[in-house]
Design a protein around this motif. Structure first.
Motif, PDB file in Angstrom:
ATOM      1  N   PHE A 172       3.351 -12.249   1.374  1.00  0.00           N
ATOM      2  CA  PHE A 172       3.025 -13.157   0.279  1.00  0.00           C
ATOM      3  C   PHE A 172       4.273 -13.643  -0.455  1.00  0.00           C
ATOM      4  CE2 PHE A 172      -0.531 -10.079   0.602  1.00  0.00           C
ATOM      5  CZ  PHE A 172      -1.494 -10.950   1.080  1.00  0.00           C
ATOM      6  N   GLY A 173       5.473 -13.206  -0.007  1.00  0.00           N
ATOM      7  CA  GLY A 173       6.718 -13.661  -0.616  1.00  0.00           C
ATOM      8  C   GLY A 173       7.301 -12.713  -1.640  1.00  0.00           C
ATOM      9  N   SER A 174       6.742 -11.506  -1.786  1.00  0.00           N
ATOM     10  CA  SER A 174       7.254 -10.552  -2.773  1.00  0.00           C
ATOM     11  C   SER A 174       8.631 -10.046  -2.354  1.00  0.00           C
ATOM     12  CB  SER A 174       6.282  -9.376  -2.918  1.00  0.00           C
ATOM     13  OG  SER A 174       6.839  -8.362  -3.716  1.00  0.00           O
ATOM     14  N   LEU A 175       9.607 -10.148  -3.256  1.00  0.00           N
ATOM     15  CA  LEU A 175      10.963  -9.692  -2.966  1.00  0.00           C
ATOM     16  C   LEU A 175      11.144  -8.222  -3.327  1.00  0.00           C
ATOM     17  CD1 LEU A 175      13.808 -10.482  -2.019  1.00  0.00           C
ATOM     18  CD2 LEU A 175      14.351 -11.075  -4.386  1.00  0.00           C
ATOM     19  N   LEU A 176      10.478  -7.762  -4.391  1.00  0.00           N
ATOM     20  CA  LEU A 176      10.627  -6.378  -4.826  1.00  0.00           C
ATOM     21  C   LEU A 176       9.437  -6.014  -5.712  1.00  0.00           C
ATOM     22  CD1 LEU A 176      12.554  -3.919  -4.741  1.00  0.00           C
ATOM     23  CD2 LEU A 176      13.579  -4.761  -6.856  1.00  0.00           C
ATOM     24  N   SER A 177       8.908  -4.813  -5.548  1.00  0.00           N
ATOM     25  CA  SER A 177       7.762  -4.382  -6.347  1.00  0.00           C
ATOM     26  C   SER A 177       7.752  -2.865  -6.424  1.00  0.00           C
ATOM     27  CB  SER A 177       6.446  -4.891  -5.747  1.00  0.00           C
ATOM     28  OG  SER A 177       6.200  -4.263  -4.503  1.00  0.00           O
ATOM     29  N   THR A 178       6.911  -2.328  -7.308  1.00  0.00           N
ATOM     30  CA  THR A 178       6.711  -0.882  -7.417  1.00  0.00           C
ATOM     31  C   THR A 178       5.247  -0.588  -7.114  1.00  0.00           C
ATOM     32  OG1 THR A 178       6.318  -1.118  -9.795  1.00  0.00           O
ATOM     33  CG2 THR A 178       8.548  -0.561  -9.103  1.00  0.00           C
ATOM     34  N   PRO A 179       4.915  -0.266  -5.871  1.00  0.00           N
ATOM     35  CA  PRO A 179       3.507  -0.034  -5.509  1.00  0.00           C
ATOM     36  C   PRO A 179       2.926   1.165  -6.245  1.00  0.00           C
ATOM     37  CG  PRO A 179       4.973   0.627  -3.722  1.00  0.00           C
ATOM     38  CD  PRO A 179       5.821  -0.065  -4.728  1.00  0.00           C
ATOM     39  N   ILE A 180       1.611   1.147  -6.482  1.00  0.00           N
ATOM     40  CA  ILE A 180       0.905   2.223  -7.173  1.00  0.00           C
ATOM     41  C   ILE A 180       0.272   3.151  -6.147  1.00  0.00           C
ATOM     42  CG2 ILE A 180      -0.989   2.748  -8.759  1.00  0.00           C
ATOM     43  CD1 ILE A 180      -0.488   0.164 -10.166  1.00  0.00           C
ATOM     44  N   LEU A 181       0.311   4.446  -6.449  1.00  0.00           N
ATOM     45  CA  LEU A 181      -0.215   5.457  -5.535  1.00  0.00           C
ATOM     46  C   LEU A 181      -1.696   5.228  -5.237  1.00  0.00           C
ATOM     47  CD1 LEU A 181       1.410   8.723  -6.941  1.00  0.00           C
ATOM     48  CD2 LEU A 181       2.078   7.444  -4.914  1.00  0.00           C
ATOM     49  N   ASN A 182      -2.098   5.711  -4.063  1.00  0.00           N
ATOM     50  CA  ASN A 182      -3.483   5.647  -3.617  1.00  0.00           C
ATOM     51  C   ASN A 182      -4.032   7.076  -3.608  1.00  0.00           C
ATOM     52  OD1 ASN A 182      -5.903   4.875  -2.462  1.00  0.00           O
ATOM     53  ND2 ASN A 182      -5.074   4.703  -0.393  1.00  0.00           N
ATOM     54  N   PRO A 183      -4.548   7.590  -4.759  1.00  0.00           N
ATOM     55  CA  PRO A 183      -4.975   8.991  -4.845  1.00  0.00           C
ATOM     56  C   PRO A 183      -6.006   9.331  -3.773  1.00  0.00           C
ATOM     57  CG  PRO A 183      -5.026   7.942  -7.002  1.00  0.00           C
ATOM     58  CD  PRO A 183      -4.827   6.857  -6.005  1.00  0.00           C
ATOM     59  N   PRO A 184      -6.015  10.587  -3.252  1.00  0.00           N
ATOM     60  CA  PRO A 184      -5.154  11.710  -3.649  1.00  0.00           C
ATOM     61  C   PRO A 184      -3.833  11.768  -2.910  1.00  0.00           C
ATOM     62  CG  PRO A 184      -6.771  12.454  -2.074  1.00  0.00           C
ATOM     63  CD  PRO A 184      -7.051  10.998  -2.281  1.00  0.00           C
ATOM     64  N   GLN A 185      -3.426  10.694  -2.269  1.00  0.00           N
ATOM     65  CA  GLN A 185      -2.154  10.680  -1.566  1.00  0.00           C
ATOM     66  C   GLN A 185      -0.996  10.847  -2.547  1.00  0.00           C
ATOM     67  OE1 GLN A 185      -1.937   7.140   0.887  1.00  0.00           O
ATOM     68  NE2 GLN A 185      -4.020   7.423   1.666  1.00  0.00           N
ATOM     69  N   SER A 186       0.130  11.303  -2.025  1.00  0.00           N
ATOM     70  CA  SER A 186       1.281  11.594  -2.889  1.00  0.00           C
ATOM     71  C   SER A 186       2.370  10.540  -2.813  1.00  0.00           C
ATOM     72  CB  SER A 186       1.867  12.963  -2.523  1.00  0.00           C
ATOM     73  OG  SER A 186       0.918  13.976  -2.719  1.00  0.00           O
ATOM     74  N   ALA A 187       2.248   9.577  -1.889  1.00  0.00           N
ATOM     75  CA  ALA A 187       3.312   8.579  -1.767  1.00  0.00           C
ATOM     76  C   ALA A 187       2.772   7.309  -1.122  1.00  0.00           C
ATOM     77  CB  ALA A 187       4.477   9.131  -0.948  1.00  0.00           C
ATOM     78  N   ILE A 188       3.459   6.200  -1.401  1.00  0.00           N
ATOM     79  CA  ILE A 188       3.129   4.897  -0.806  1.00  0.00           C
ATOM     80  C   ILE A 188       4.431   4.141  -0.597  1.00  0.00           C
ATOM     81  CG2 ILE A 188       2.689   3.951  -3.109  1.00  0.00           C
ATOM     82  CD1 ILE A 188       0.766   1.959  -1.844  1.00  0.00           C
ATOM     83  N   LEU A 189       4.559   3.480   0.546  1.00  0.00           N
ATOM     84  CA  LEU A 189       5.778   2.735   0.880  1.00  0.00           C
ATOM     85  C   LEU A 189       5.496   1.240   0.813  1.00  0.00           C
ATOM     86  CD1 LEU A 189       8.732   2.846   1.892  1.00  0.00           C
ATOM     87  CD2 LEU A 189       7.821   2.697   4.217  1.00  0.00           C
TER      88      LEU A 189
END
Length: 501
Positions: free
Chosen positions: A425-442
């Motif tokens: 979608f053209g995003s250059l940089l973002s801070t993704p939000i976790l998908n509980p109960p997972q501990s990380a998202i890339l």
């Protein structure tokens, strides 16, 4: 004059696309801004619209073909006119006796239209969309209504040919499993006038709703609704000229001097529309707030040189597609690199359950997919056992199901780690939000050429930012940075994935 129909310019992180659906055939008459064909990429579907009124000439790329940005896939003969189809049945309908209409609705057994059995974890659902109206004829296995739960959309189909007699629960009503929401009369037939009114309504809906993307953008820029502008295109469609003419005339009327002093009033269209949240949107909102409020979320960044993978794809793309029947995208490399990094840093593949840490010895990767109903994260199971081709096919299947609302609850549940690619979608940089109960998202982002210093020399390289958001309660800075550096090294040197080093 022949106008070339071209594939739109693709996002930088998308190398090619697939011809999904042609909405016209060779020889069809089209109007300006009418959608001609859908081009499907990894995550988004692009519309190609007609530049002018005319007739479709040669279609050079069939549905399912792989295409690249700016590739010519057909021609449009501007200004030409197709053959008009005579209305053969109209006079026959006028001569039909009225008595036939009265007897047409006679039918047989009446059966209940029920809500399907809901999954155990779902208490209730909402009637999302009725696809037929009371009195309309339906055929066996035809989709009558969509039932929306927290995560999936269930279809209720007709048990037999007949007529939908009554709708008990309208759209928006809350229902539970096995609730009766309508009645179906088996073997009945709808009145002749019902078919005529259906055709009229569908034509009116098409003329009012068939607004091209460029017209929608223009309407949004000027704060207008489609109903505010009178369409002069085919079947009453609104063209860009109609919008511009409406805006110009409105501007002239505003500029006219007032005859007498009067209290200042607000002019223009200031209407608003209030729509209740869907169950899926409510669930997304709840989970996002839960992730922000119940985790110690932190984000760390890095960047990766995508040139090695881009060169590899360019070299083997054609052979890969011929052998495996699917194109080689970026997501398969991302998944492979993530799985290898998860093996080296098991904390990132773990989750918190009360006072316990649960370490998962399998690798189910959630893939964020944007759908018309909202963002969903279907799961790619046992990603460590899949080849690049199997990963590409699996992601494509999940994306298509998500777009069409066909994802099942099993395909949505679970997942140890999530990958989201905002770069399409053209995003250059973002801070993704976790998908509980997972501990990380890339988070993957847009691939953009930047000046980089390599061995003391400045080179222009295709760079992409990586963002890893993680729960600091279970993952420390050492593990998070090590995980991200591992993903970076594997993407910059993809041979490591084959050698397992």
């Amino acid at each position: 004059m022949a106008i070339e129909i071209k594939v739109p310019e693709l996002p930088e992180s998308v190398a090619d696309g697939t011809v999904a659906t042609w909405h016209v055939k060779e020889g069809d008459t089209v109007s300006r801004d009418q959608n001609l064909v859908d081009i499907e990429t990894d995550k988004v579907v692009l519309e190609v619209v007609a530049e002018a009124d005319g007739v479709i000439g040669k279609i050079s790329a069939a549905e399912g073909d792989t295409v690249e940005g700016q590739q010519v896939i057909g021609t449009l003969e501007a200004g030409a006119k197709g053959e008009s189809k005579p209305a053969e049945a109209s006079s026959e309908k006028d001569d039909a006796p009225a008595s036939e209409e009265a007897d047409a609705t006679s039918g047989g057994e009446e059966v209940d239209v029920k809500v399907p059995e809901l999954p155990e974890s779902v208490a209730e659902a909402t009637v999302a969309t009725w696809h037929v109206k009371a009195g309309e004829a339906v055929s066996r296995d035809q989709n009558l209504v969509d039932i929306e739960t927290d995560k999936v959309v269930l279809e209720v189909v007709a048990e037999a040919d007949g007529v939908l007699g009554e709708i008990i629960h309208d759209e928006g009503a809350n229902v539970v499993g096995h609730d009766v929401i309508g009645k179906l009369v088996k073997g009945a037939s709808a009145p002749a006038k019902a078919a005529e009114s259906e055709a009229t309504e569908s034509a009116e809906k098409e003329s009012s709703d068939a607004v091209s993307p460029s017209v929608r953008r223009l309407l949004a820029e000027h704060g207008l609704n489609a109903s505010d502008v009178k369409g002069t295109g085919k079947d009453g469609r609104i063209t860009k000229e109609d919008v511009e003419k409406h805006v110009k005339s409105a501007g002239q009327s505003k500029a006219a001097p007032e005859a007498a002093a009067a209290p200042q009033t607000v002019s223009g269209n200031r209407t608003q529309k209030r729509v209740p949240m869907t169950r899926l949107r409510k669930t997304i909102a709840t989970r996002l707030l839960e992730a922000k409020n119940s985790t110690a979320m932190l984000t760390t960044f890095n960047e990766v040189n995508m040139k090695p993978i881009m060169d590899l794809r360019k070299t083997y793309q054609k052979e890969f597609e011929e052998r495996h029947g699917t194109r080689l995208g970026f997501m398969s490399f991302y998944v492979k690199a993530v799985v290898e990094a998860l093996k080296r840093f098991p904390e990132v593949n773990a989750s918190i359950d009360g006072d316990d840490i649960v370490y998962h010895n399998y690798f189910d990767v959630s893939i964020a997919v944007s759908t018309p109903r909202g963002l969903v994260t279907p799961v790619l199971r046992d990603a460590d056992t899949l080849s690049l081709a199997e990963i590409e096919s699996g992601i494509k299947e999940l994306a298509l199901k998500g777009r069409d609302g066909k994802l099942t609850l099993d395909e949505m549940l679970g997942g140890n780690f999530t990958i989201t690619n905002g770069g399409v979608f053209g995003s250059l940089l973002s801070t993704p939000i976790l998908n509980p109960p997972q501990s990380a998202i890339l988070g993957m982002h847009k691939i953009q050429d930047r000046a980089m210093v390599v061995d003391g020399k400045v080179e222009v390289l295709p760079m992409m930012y990586l963002a890893l958001s993680y729960d600091h309660r279970i993952i420390d800075g050492k593990e998070s940075v090590g995980f991200l550096v591992t993903v970076k090294n594997l993407l910059e040197d993809p041979q490591r994935l084959l050698l397992d080093i």
